[in-house]
Design a protein around this motif. Structure first.
Motif, mmCIF file in Angstrom:
data_model
loop_
_atom_site.group_PDB
_atom_site.id
_atom_site.type_symbol
_atom_site.label_atom_id
_atom_site.label_comp_id
_atom_site.label_asym_id
_atom_site.label_seq_id
_atom_site.Cartn_x
_atom_site.Cartn_y
_atom_site.Cartn_z
ATOM 1 N N THR A 152 45.717 38.948 39.122
ATOM 2 C CA THR A 152 46.474 39.710 40.116
ATOM 3 C C THR A 152 47.921 39.883 39.673
ATOM 4 O O THR A 152 48.506 40.971 39.829
ATOM 5 C CB THR A 152 46.413 39.005 41.480
ATOM 6 O OG1 THR A 152 45.046 38.800 41.851
ATOM 7 C CG2 THR A 152 47.098 39.839 42.555
ATOM 8 N N ALA A 173 39.702 46.600 40.667
ATOM 9 C CA ALA A 173 38.283 46.231 40.725
ATOM 10 C C ALA A 173 37.741 45.945 39.333
ATOM 11 O O ALA A 173 36.951 45.012 39.126
ATOM 12 C CB ALA A 173 37.473 47.341 41.393
ATOM 13 N N TYR A 179 38.965 42.433 38.204
ATOM 14 C CA TYR A 179 38.198 41.376 38.858
ATOM 15 C C TYR A 179 36.763 41.336 38.328
ATOM 16 O O TYR A 179 36.172 40.256 38.190
ATOM 17 C CB TYR A 179 38.198 41.579 40.373
ATOM 18 C CG TYR A 179 39.518 41.262 41.034
ATOM 19 C CD1 TYR A 179 40.397 40.328 40.501
ATOM 20 C CD2 TYR A 179 39.902 41.900 42.210
ATOM 21 C CE1 TYR A 179 41.609 40.032 41.105
ATOM 22 C CE2 TYR A 179 41.108 41.621 42.835
ATOM 23 C CZ TYR A 179 41.966 40.682 42.281
ATOM 24 O OH TYR A 179 43.162 40.399 42.893
ATOM 25 N N GLY A 180 36.195 42.509 38.021
ATOM 26 C CA GLY A 180 34.857 42.544 37.441
ATOM 27 C C GLY A 180 34.807 41.844 36.095
ATOM 28 O O GLY A 180 33.867 41.098 35.799
ATOM 29 N N GLY A 183 28.438 40.092 43.091
ATOM 30 C CA GLY A 183 29.857 40.425 43.090
ATOM 31 C C GLY A 183 30.239 41.253 41.886
ATOM 32 O O GLY A 183 31.048 42.185 41.983
ATOM 33 N N TRP A 225 29.115 44.921 42.381
ATOM 34 C CA TRP A 225 29.953 45.658 43.331
ATOM 35 C C TRP A 225 31.330 45.953 42.759
ATOM 36 O O TRP A 225 31.879 47.047 42.970
ATOM 37 C CB TRP A 225 30.060 44.894 44.648
ATOM 38 C CG TRP A 225 28.834 45.011 45.493
ATOM 39 C CD1 TRP A 225 27.936 44.029 45.795
ATOM 40 C CD2 TRP A 225 28.360 46.198 46.147
ATOM 41 N NE1 TRP A 225 26.923 44.521 46.577
ATOM 42 C CE2 TRP A 225 27.157 45.853 46.823
ATOM 43 C CE3 TRP A 225 28.815 47.510 46.236
ATOM 44 C CZ2 TRP A 225 26.418 46.764 47.572
ATOM 45 C CZ3 TRP A 225 28.080 48.429 46.976
ATOM 46 C CH2 TRP A 225 26.913 48.068 47.637
ATOM 47 N N THR A 226 31.920 44.979 42.050
ATOM 48 C CA THR A 226 33.261 45.241 41.495
ATOM 49 C C THR A 226 33.202 46.303 40.400
ATOM 50 O O THR A 226 34.077 47.183 40.333
ATOM 51 C CB THR A 226 33.884 43.954 40.928
ATOM 52 O OG1 THR A 226 32.961 43.338 40.020
ATOM 53 C CG2 THR A 226 34.244 42.975 42.038
ATOM 54 N N GLY A 258 32.601 49.640 42.051
ATOM 55 C CA GLY A 258 33.856 50.088 42.647
ATOM 56 C C GLY A 258 34.821 50.601 41.590
ATOM 57 O O GLY A 258 35.491 51.623 41.784
ATOM 58 N N HIS A 259 34.889 49.902 40.466
ATOM 59 C CA HIS A 259 35.739 50.338 39.354
ATOM 60 C C HIS A 259 35.352 51.749 38.902
ATOM 61 O O HIS A 259 36.214 52.633 38.766
ATOM 62 C CB HIS A 259 35.600 49.345 38.205
ATOM 63 C CG HIS A 259 36.296 49.754 36.946
ATOM 64 N ND1 HIS A 259 37.664 49.917 36.856
ATOM 65 C CD2 HIS A 259 35.799 50.054 35.707
ATOM 66 C CE1 HIS A 259 37.985 50.279 35.625
ATOM 67 N NE2 HIS A 259 36.869 50.381 34.908
#
Length: 446
Positions: free
Chosen positions: A32, A52, A55-56, A92, A95-96, A99-100
């Motif tokens: 982050t 995203a 985090y992925g 997870g 989804w990440t 989303g990316h």
């Protein structure tokens, strides 16, 4: 002086779980911060998509650590628990990464005043690394689909494992995409050093735990079959010996992935737990003929070379928190229970649940060990629906009758899923503290 009933401040399982949480939380904070330092994009969708993606990438590296078979983690958490976490973090990851992909494509389509499909095609043709990222995402979708329960149950382990080897191709493709286009990767020397280190640690752990350590141990110990002993018409024990087995860090209750190096079986890895505590001279497994792999053990020849991966599992006395214990076995799940009876501390009560007395494998050994150490063995027979004078044979009232001080004992449970779940439900109803309950499913990842 500290007694067994005075549990240490931090139990091994709690220590390992806390360590994983701290590791993941610290890396989320670093990712982050790197994202914030790189600065947002002029488009909100692109900004969300980049975050995203970061985090992925972190979740993908964390997934590798979960299944790297790191001995320190495995002995404290168990392969089944680590595999379960790997599976859930996989959702997870999907989804990440989805989303990316979606936010980046729609964001650039908005900037370029283009359609999302046309934008994706244009990006794949003009930007270095985009096509590799698309291929990586497709591979992850396929791997995730084969890990779904309905697909996994219909697939041989060897097929499932072969498909999962493409995970490493997906990792390489995704990382090369990150190197080429990742804004936070190229934003500073520190960011580059961080990402290279993270991926190096994750892939290095996999290489060490799943390749280097098994090869080194097998070259060092050189296991061979020394005896094959039928225990019943459909149960057989296999004894193995080798070099310096006193230096092999195996404990009662653990299991190995066994490959017997014959022409027919060398490519098959089967999980069998030790059915006797390691004595530094021999290892023993006891298996029931439930499938082709276990049925063929009876035909093994003395002298057959063995390639063993392990030991694995947290179903050991390392988890013991109380002075006394209750061991609950179902069917051939008695094998690690029988081994634990040799090593576990304090007064022990053993409950052995079988369909009929002829199914009670290794019962004579259980009775012999019980006499030697003053333990009690209760054999419960009958169909799964049968009830005793206190209700279901493994219900709360029956367990309390057989072990009145149950709440002051560690409980180790091993058996078929239905039986294990029934015992765990009874223990919850009796309010037995969770840290005193130990159950592990002995299976290959997935």
């Amino acid at each position: 002086m500290t007694t067994m009933s005075e549990a240490p401040v931090l139990r091994p399982r709690v220590a390992a779980r806390t360590g994983l949480y701290v590791f993941l939380g610290a890396n989320v904070a670093v990712v982050t911060a790197l994202f914030a330092a790189a600065g947002p994009s002029g488009n909100a969708l692109i900004t969300i998509g980049r975050l995203a993606g970061l985090y992925g990438a972190l979740v993908m590296a964390f997934q590798l650590l979960l299944v790297a078979r790191i001995p320190w983690l495995d002995r404290r958490l168990g392969m089944d628990r680590l595999t379960s976490w790997h599976r859930w973090t996989g959702f997870g990851l999907l989804w990440t990464l989805l989303g990316h992909l979606v936010f980046i494509v729609f964001g650039y389509a908005q900037v370029e005043n283009n359609g999302p499909v046309d934008e994706l095609v244009e990006m794949a043709n003009t930007l270095d690394g985009i096509l590799r990222a698309i291929v990586a995402f497709a591979l992850i979708l396929v791997i995730g689909g084969t890990s779904a329960r309905f697909a996994r149950k219909r697939m041989a382990y060897e097929t499932w494992h072969f498909i999962h080897l493409y995970t490493y191709a997906a990792v390489v493709l995704a990382f090369s995409h990150q190197i080429a286009l990742g804004q936070s990767f190229t934003s500073s020397p520190f960011a580059q050093a961080y990402w290279w280190t993270l991926w190096g640690v994750a892939l290095g752990a996999v290489l060490l735990g799943r390749v280097v350590l098994p090869l080194w141990r097998n070259l060092r110990h050189q296991l061979r079959v020394v005896a094959v002993v039928p225990e019943s018409p459909d149960v057989v024990s296999v004894y193995m010996s080798g070099k310096r087995l006193n230096e092999l860090p195996a404990r009662a209750g653990q299991f190995f992935l066994w490959r017997f190096l014959t022409r027919e079986r060398w490519f098959q890895a089967n999980p069998f737990s030790l059915s006797a505590a390691p004595d530094g001279k021999t290892l023993r497994l006891t298996a029931k003929a439930l499938g082709e792999g276990s049925a063929s053990l009876r035909n093994l020849k003395v002298g057959t070379r063995v390639f063993a991966e392990g030991p694995y599992g947290a179903f050991t006395t390392l988890q013991q928190t109380r002075s006394n214990a209750l061991l609950v076995a179902g069917g051939v799940g008695v094998t690690p229970i029988r081994a634990l009876l040799e090593e576990i501390k304090g007064h022990v009560v053993v409950i052995y649940r079988v369909g009929s007395s002829r199914d009670a494998v290794l019962l004579h050994e259980l009775h012999g060990l019980a006499r030697a150490r003053g333990a009690r063995v209760h054999v419960l027979t009958g169909p799964s629906q049968v009830s005793g004078p206190y209700g279901p044979l493994l219900g709360p009232a029956s367990l309390l009758k057989l072990a009145p001080d149950l709440n002051d004992r560690d409980v180790f449970v091993c058996g078929p899923p239905g039986m294990t779940n029934a015992v765990l439900a009874s223990l919850r109803e009796l309010s037995v503290p969770r840290q005193q309950v130990h159950a592990e499913r002995f299976s290959l990842a997935g």
